[in-house]
Design an enzyme around this catalytic site. Sequence first.
Site, PDB file in Angstrom:
ATOM      1  N   ASP A  76       0.500   6.125   2.443  1.00  0.00           N
ATOM      2  CA  ASP A  76       1.186   5.245   1.493  1.00  0.00           C
ATOM      3  C   ASP A  76       2.666   5.613   1.412  1.00  0.00           C
ATOM      4  O   ASP A  76       3.047   6.763   1.643  1.00  0.00           O
ATOM      5  CB  ASP A  76       0.528   5.371   0.105  1.00  0.00           C
ATOM      6  CG  ASP A  76       0.991   4.272  -0.840  1.00  0.00           C
ATOM      7  OD1 ASP A  76       1.453   3.219  -0.366  1.00  0.00           O
ATOM      8  OD2 ASP A  76       0.900   4.479  -2.068  1.00  0.00           O
ATOM      9  N   ASN A 130      -4.379  -5.624   1.649  1.00  0.00           N
ATOM     10  CA  ASN A 130      -3.086  -5.736   2.352  1.00  0.00           C
ATOM     11  C   ASN A 130      -2.920  -7.078   3.079  1.00  0.00           C
ATOM     12  O   ASN A 130      -1.804  -7.465   3.422  1.00  0.00           O
ATOM     13  CB  ASN A 130      -2.888  -4.589   3.360  1.00  0.00           C
ATOM     14  CG  ASN A 130      -2.633  -3.240   2.709  1.00  0.00           C
ATOM     15  OD1 ASN A 130      -2.973  -2.195   3.254  1.00  0.00           O
ATOM     16  ND2 ASN A 130      -2.035  -3.238   1.509  1.00  0.00           N
TER      17      ASN A 130
HETATM   18  C1  IPE Z   1       1.416   2.195   3.468  1.00  0.00           C
HETATM   19  O1  IPE Z   1       2.720   2.038   3.048  1.00  0.00           O
HETATM   20  C2  IPE Z   1       1.060   1.393   4.686  1.00  0.00           C
HETATM   21  C3  IPE Z   1       0.225   0.200   4.425  1.00  0.00           C
HETATM   22  C4  IPE Z   1      -0.462  -0.033   3.354  1.00  0.00           C
HETATM   23  C5  IPE Z   1       0.175  -0.817   5.465  1.00  0.00           C
HETATM   24  P1  IPE Z   1       3.127   0.822   2.082  1.00  0.00           P
HETATM   25  O2  IPE Z   1       3.439  -0.351   2.916  1.00  0.00           O
HETATM   26  O3  IPE Z   1       2.070   0.601   1.044  1.00  0.00           O
HETATM   27  O4  IPE Z   1       4.466   1.365   1.417  1.00  0.00           O
HETATM   28  P2  IPE Z   1       4.911   1.234  -0.116  1.00  0.00           P
HETATM   29  O5  IPE Z   1       3.776   1.756  -0.933  1.00  0.00           O
HETATM   30  O6  IPE Z   1       5.159  -0.218  -0.361  1.00  0.00           O
HETATM   31  O7  IPE Z   1       6.121   2.073  -0.216  1.00  0.00           O
HETATM   32 MG    MG Z   2       1.767   1.222  -0.919  1.00  0.00          MG
END
Ligand code: IPE
Ligand code: MG
Length: 240
Positions: free
Chosen positions: A26, A74
């Site tokens: 994350d 996601n």
């Molecule tokens: C984690 O980083 C990767 C995925 C979930 C694809 P994020 O994309 O969630 O990064 P932040 O949390 O918005 O900084």
């Molecule tokens: Mg994230």
Amino acid sequence: MLWFRKKTEQKIDMTKLPKHIAFIADGNGRWANKRGLARTLGHKAGKDAIKRVLDRCNELGIEVVTMFCFSTENFGRPKEEVDYIFNLFREVKVDLLKSLLKRNIKFRHMGDKSLLPEDMATDLKEMEDKTIACTGSIFNLALAYGARHEILQAVNKIISSGEQDITEQTFKNYLYTGDLPDPDLIVRASGEKRLSNFMLYQAAYAEFYFPDMYWPDFDEKTVDRCILEFQKRKRRYGKI
Ligand code: IPE
Ligand code: MG
């Protein structure tokens, strides 16, 4: 002379390694924002962290290394970001497979392949098949994964199988991780302290660690720090 020597760094006790470490990757977006870069570049940097962390875990002899890189939730992100992440996978897949074979790492996908683009589902299956005989660490990559989705799928499979008197052991077999040990340690990057629908059933007795750093900054030393932290914990499993 010995008594003047600085206190030596803590050493990992190789007889008390966690069998299964699960990482929630994350903070890719925030890592990039902090540098004035596009979020996508955070994902690119996060891809390199996956390799560093996996290699260190394999070198130490960790049996199972899970990484949560894309959740069922996601899919709700802007299409360009989702496509970028999937294209990263497409870009690295050939080298990834080569490197897994070279390092004797067995690949497993954890998630719902039917939610992913068809070519990715095929590639993930191929990677599983081609590394099936590898005897080093198991790299369990969570893509299109959600724990509630996993549990409901298990329930529906049980209903259609007609199996009755489900026990903890038989239920476990319907999860993606049926044949894997539960995670001993769950590490979430970025300082957020929540599970976000990750391994809800398997996490029953996991230790948790929340280092205050974004996923793209994870490296070999971070892995060592996670394990040292795990080795400080006293696990009692409800006993005294
Ligand atoms: C984690 O980083 C990767 C995925 C979930 C694809 P994020 O994309 O969630 O990064 P932040 O949390 O918005 O900084
Ligand atoms: Mg994230």
